[in-house]
Design a protein around this motif. Structure first.
Motif, mmCIF file in Angstrom:
data_model
loop_
_atom_site.group_PDB
_atom_site.id
_atom_site.type_symbol
_atom_site.label_atom_id
_atom_site.label_comp_id
_atom_site.label_asym_id
_atom_site.label_seq_id
_atom_site.Cartn_x
_atom_site.Cartn_y
_atom_site.Cartn_z
ATOM 1 N N HIS A 161 0.846 -1.088 0.026
ATOM 2 C CA HIS A 161 0.274 -0.052 -0.088
ATOM 3 C C HIS A 161 1.064 1.333 0.088
ATOM 4 O O HIS A 161 0.685 2.312 -0.578
ATOM 5 N N SER A 162 1.884 1.346 0.902
ATOM 6 C CA SER A 162 2.588 2.542 0.842
ATOM 7 C C SER A 162 3.243 2.889 -0.412
ATOM 8 O O SER A 162 3.341 4.090 -0.548
ATOM 9 N N ALA A 163 3.818 1.965 -1.059
ATOM 10 C CA ALA A 163 4.478 2.100 -2.295
ATOM 11 C C ALA A 163 3.479 2.723 -3.445
ATOM 12 O O ALA A 163 3.476 3.625 -3.864
ATOM 13 N N PHE A 164 2.082 1.931 -3.148
ATOM 14 C CA PHE A 164 1.209 2.421 -4.011
ATOM 15 C C PHE A 164 0.565 4.018 -3.862
ATOM 16 O O PHE A 164 0.564 4.799 -4.528
ATOM 17 N N PHE A 165 0.593 4.367 -2.358
ATOM 18 C CA PHE A 165 0.180 5.612 -1.922
ATOM 19 C C PHE A 165 1.175 6.767 -2.678
ATOM 20 O O PHE A 165 1.108 7.746 -3.172
ATOM 21 N N GLU A 166 2.390 6.301 -2.457
ATOM 22 C CA GLU A 166 3.673 7.362 -2.922
ATOM 23 C C GLU A 166 3.447 7.529 -4.491
ATOM 24 O O GLU A 166 3.636 8.574 -4.925
ATOM 25 N N GLU A 167 3.314 6.180 -4.900
ATOM 26 C CA GLU A 167 3.349 6.585 -6.465
ATOM 27 C C GLU A 167 2.001 7.415 -7.026
ATOM 28 O O GLU A 167 2.179 8.288 -8.052
ATOM 29 N N ALA A 168 0.903 7.001 -6.336
ATOM 30 C CA ALA A 168 -0.371 7.602 -6.738
ATOM 31 C C ALA A 168 -0.098 9.184 -6.581
ATOM 32 O O ALA A 168 -0.551 9.971 -7.341
ATOM 33 N N ALA A 169 0.516 9.508 -5.342
ATOM 34 C CA ALA A 169 0.560 10.814 -5.112
ATOM 35 C C ALA A 169 1.542 11.578 -6.261
ATOM 36 O O ALA A 169 1.064 12.619 -6.581
ATOM 37 N N ASP A 170 2.490 10.872 -6.557
ATOM 38 C CA ASP A 170 3.497 11.292 -7.670
ATOM 39 C C ASP A 170 2.539 11.587 -9.014
ATOM 40 O O ASP A 170 2.613 12.567 -9.486
ATOM 41 N N LEU A 171 1.815 10.548 -9.129
ATOM 42 C CA LEU A 171 1.061 10.778 -10.368
ATOM 43 C C LEU A 171 -0.074 11.792 -10.407
ATOM 44 O O LEU A 171 -0.015 12.577 -11.339
ATOM 45 N N LEU A 172 -0.405 12.086 -9.299
ATOM 46 C CA LEU A 172 -1.437 13.358 -9.172
ATOM 47 C C LEU A 172 -0.682 14.403 -9.234
ATOM 48 O O LEU A 172 -1.334 15.424 -9.852
ATOM 49 N N GLU A 173 0.404 14.376 -8.524
ATOM 50 C CA GLU A 173 1.103 15.595 -8.630
ATOM 51 C C GLU A 173 1.593 16.096 -10.189
ATOM 52 O O GLU A 173 1.522 17.159 -10.750
ATOM 53 N N ASP A 174 2.018 14.875 -10.953
ATOM 54 C CA ASP A 174 2.230 15.120 -12.272
ATOM 55 C C ASP A 174 1.058 15.632 -13.237
ATOM 56 O O ASP A 174 1.005 16.333 -14.046
ATOM 57 N N LEU A 175 0.030 15.102 -12.812
ATOM 58 C CA LEU A 175 -1.314 15.037 -13.417
ATOM 59 C C LEU A 175 -1.747 16.560 -13.428
ATOM 60 O O LEU A 175 -2.076 17.231 -14.475
#
Lengths: 697, 125
Positions: free
Chosen positions: A9-23
């Protein structure tokens, strides 16, 4: 093997947060270049990845919401839907909603705003193209297919299996399937049908020409058997029939080794018929109970992403240290004075390696400042729309690295400065046109290294600070007297950093609520940094924040006062002198001062400040170390200088309490504790008349 | 000797999960962040051959379908099982995958155990 996906989960959270940042950045760019297909594809991929991940890890709300957004984006990248102001806004709001849903999944928030209104708007857009807003339902959370305990009686099956000719080229091996049948129970007979093999001249060794008729007894259900052929059911002939339980096969030709020899037989010669297509569809597996993937509480450890090469270098250095260590062991094991040079060499080597290691470990905490800059494009976009100004944001030096903690803390002051620039400094397009400037105002964020510091500049090409208004305000607040000659510009402008000093004529949404530049200044100082400004009326203003590279290690000068050793941060030291007798004077109202090249500097006797005893109390025998902060200088009276060294800062507050004039403590090489002096604090003391902290405490 | 799997996905959390599952099942795992990267990694493997490839479809730089086609054209990977990860359970995607040379597919979201079952299905024991 059984495990919960929660560990990822924490890997996913970090990745998703990054993606949202990029988005966010991507969506803002899309506004400017709506026809950039590559950009749309990248945006789609962001949403797609978040959807895939959130569905896999069991965050249904986020997956469901993103699914709708993904469908919308798909229409856009297929050219069926053109970007408009409405859609752009919708996408940005959707991105925010995703972030809110992610925060709930992370357990950072307990609730998120309802997704329904946004989903409705997304569906409205989809409907405008498709005529319907029915979007294919997202596959629900992953289910574990339970092995149903099979206690049922065995059945005898007859399977006709003619794989399509192309399956070998897809890496499918029919032997594997026959093996699975064999493992399902008892193989009664297997017959290989070679009738489709072409003549040897025509044969393509990579095509499959064989077919099999297999009779076997198993407890498996039909669906389970057909599932073996899931990937080739469309192009293969698979007919499964149930024979009477007492079926005894009439064995015509048993090819028990057929499975192992298919490849060899492929080169037999016979005619190839096109395989008839009549695949039996397997029924989908029964969904079992949903996996218990809790999206709520999970111990969110703070993680830090580190480039692999940084870690590799660390490992190299550790290797070197180990070599050093064995060298030392070897030298010490039977030490004689003859080995002294080698001992010295080994120790020097070790020192070099550990210093290197220290630097590298510090570098692990360093992040590029784009993590702090990243939030500004959206901020500028939203605020410029809100105040009807045209503003362009430029960022320079985004890859400049600084300590993670510093990045986290400096973001707020930066935000404040940018908001200020947008609200006060930059003019409306009309005003700018009238002033002969381009309508589009510019805010520039610039980060770069300067010595042992990092400098972050926030500049705008707006109207500049209003000298008159600041002067008036300073007089109103009693900071200067009306009768005095107006102070020099740099002193005057620095008044804006005073608490409660806001020159905004009216309170607006953005700033001017009295929470002003003093907060910014305090935040910067808390990081051990300083802030200055530069302004030209009509041309613009530049704020300059200077910060130390890291907060955990300090380059310091150790000095002694009596028995005590103190550390002074090297960056604050100007010079050290031994004054001549005539240069030290007592001045009424100012206390003890020293004259240095015409400059008058107050003397601060450290032994008095900390209530200790010194070896020398006569300035002409002791030393004066001149320190500076914020343009103000003080001469510290000390016994002697010991040397320069890097020290690790240990907080005094966590172990004791805050002590004025002391920034922290450190442990010296000989095991003694030394206090690190807080220069801004000491200079402040001087302004209070040199009162002793010891007395105050 | 343990079997080697190549995982291709631009999402690091997916790579972590798939990789962890495979390592747990005794595989050696090589990771690629997109199709292009995976091809490079494939060339670095001794013999250019892995036992199984598991790839995402939607990736930057080189997408999954292109990667499958390119990998299939490598002599060492001609008969290697290639599984694709897809969120779309629709037949179109599967047909495209098959045409590109994919052995099979795993529909996202999936549970790690489901993935191992599919691998068992296509990987010669």
């Amino acid at each position: 093997m059984n495990f919960d996906t929660a560990m990822f989960h924490s890997a996913f959270f970090e990745e998703a947060a990054d993606l949202l940042e990029d988005l966010e950045g991507l969506l803002l760019r899309l506004e400017k270049s709506p026809d950039d297909l590559e950009l749309l594809n990248t945006i789609f991929r962001c949403a797609h990845s978040i959807k895939g991940g959130s569905a896999t890890f069991g965050f249904a709300d986020l997956a469901q919401f993103t699914h709708g957004l993904e469908t919308l984006l798909d229409l856009m990248r297929n050219g069926q839907l053109k970007i408009s102001k409405t859609i752009s806004q919708l996408l940005l709001e959707s991105r925010d909603q995703m972030r809110a849903l992610l925060a709930v999944a992370r357990g950072e928030e307990s609730t998120a705003p309802d997704s329904a209104p946004l989903t409705a708007r997304i569906h409205e857009q989809i409907e405008s193209v498709n005529g319907t807003s029915d979007i294919s339902a997202i596959t629900e959370e992953p289910v574990i297919i339970e092995e149903t305990a099979i206690t049922a009686a065995t059945k005898v099956y007859r399977l006709k299996f003619v794989p399509g000719p192309d399956i070998l080229r897809r890496g499918i091996d029919p032997r594997q399937m026959i093996n699975q049948i064999r493992e399902s129970g008892e193989l009664i007979s297997i017959i290989c049908d070679t009738s489709r093999l072409p003549s040897i001249e025509e044969i393509d060794p990579e095509s499959s020409y064989l077919g099999w008729e297999i009779i076997f007894r198993t407890e498996w259900e039909e669906a389970q058997i057909l599932d073996i052929f899931e990937f080739i059911e469309d192009e293969s002939e698979i007919v499964l029939t149930i024979e009477p339980a007492d079926f005894i096969p009439v064995i015509i030709q048993e090819v028990s080794a057929a499975a192992e020899t298919i490849r060899a037989e492929t080169s037999n010669s016979l005619n190839l018929d096109s395989a008839p297509l009549s695949a039996a569809k397997p029924t989908p597996p029964q969904p079992a109970a949903a996996t218990p993937t809790s999206g709520g509480k999970n111990s969110d450890t703070q993680t830090l992403r580190v480039a692999t090469d940084k870690v590799d270098k660390l490992i190299n250095l550790v290797g070197e240290l180990i070599i050093n260590q064995s060298m030392l062991n070897e030298v010490i094991s039977d030490f004689s004075m003859a080995k002294l040079p080698r001992l010295i060499e080994a120790v020097a080597e070790m020192e070099r390696a550990s210093r290197d290691l220290q630097e590298r470990v510090m570098a692990v905490r360093m992040l590029p400042i784009k993590y702090a800059f990243g939030r500004f494009p959206r901020l500028v976009h939203d605020l410029s729309v809100a105040c009807g100004k045209k503003i362009e944001l430029k960022t320079v030096g985004e890859d400049t690295e600084l300590d993670k903690t510093v990045i986290e803390v400096v973001t707020d002051p930066l935000t404040h400065l940018v908001r200020n620039s947008i609200d006060h400094a930059l003019e409306t397009p009309e005003e700018r046109r009238a002033a002969g400037k381009p309508e589009m105002g510019t805010i520039t964020l610039n980060a770069f290294h300067e010595g042992g510091n990092i400098v972050i500049e926030v500049s705008d090409d707006g109207r500049g600070l209003n000298r008159e208004r600041i002067l008036q305000k300073a007089i109103d607040r009693g900071l200067i007297s009306e009768n005095d000659a107006p102070p020099a510009d740099d002193i005057l402008y620095n008044y804006i950093f005073h608490p409660g000093f806001s020159t905004a004529k009216e309170v607006t949404d953005l700033s001017g609520r009295g929470v002003g530049m003093d907060i910014v200044k305090r935040a910067v100082q808390a990081l051990g940094g300083s802030i200055s400004l530069n302004t030209v009326p009509g041309k613009g203003t530049r704020f300059r924040i200077k910060l130390p590279l890291t907060m955990a290690i300090l380059e310091g000068l150790s000095l002694s006062v009596g028995e005590e050793v103190y550390i002074l941060p090297l960056t604050s030291i100007v010079e050290s002198i031994r004054p001549k007798l005539g240069d030290v004077r007592l001045v009424a109202g100012q206390g003890e001062i020293v004259l240095m090249r015409g400059e008058v500097l107050p003397i601060l006797r450290l032994y008095q400040v900390f209530g200790s005893t010194a070896q020398f109390t006569d300035p002409t025998k002791a030393l004066l170390v001149i320190v500076e902060n914020d343009g103000r200088k003080v001469a510290l009276l000390v016994d002697e200088l010991i040397g320069q060294s890097q020290v690790v800062i240990k907080s005094l507050e966590t172990n004791y309490r805050k002590v004025n004039g002391i920034a922290g403590a450190t442990i010296l090489g000989d095991g003694r504790v030394a206090l690190i002096l807080d220069v801004p604090g000491l200079i402040h003391t001087d302004r209070l008349g040199g009162a002793s902290f010891a007395e105050a405490a | 000797m343990s079997k080697t799997a190549l995982i291709v996905d631009d999402s690091s959390s997916m790579r972590q999960m798939v990789g962890f599952t495979l390592k747990g099942a005794g595989f050696q795992v090589i990771e690629g962040v997109d199709g292009q990267d995976a091809l490079t990694k494939l060339k670095e493997v001794p013999g250019g051959k892995v036992d199984i490839i598991i790839t995402d479809l939607n990736m930057p730089i080189m997408d999954g379908l292109t990667f499958i086609k390119q990998a299939r054209s490598l002599p060492a990977c001609k008969f290697t099982p290639i599984l694709m990860l897809t969120t779309e359970s629709g037949d179109n995607r599967k047909a495209e995958g098959k045409a590109a040379g994919a052995t099979g597919w795993i529909v996202k979201p999936f549970h790690p155990e489901q993935m191992l079952k599919v691998i068992e299905k296509v990987l010669p024991s």
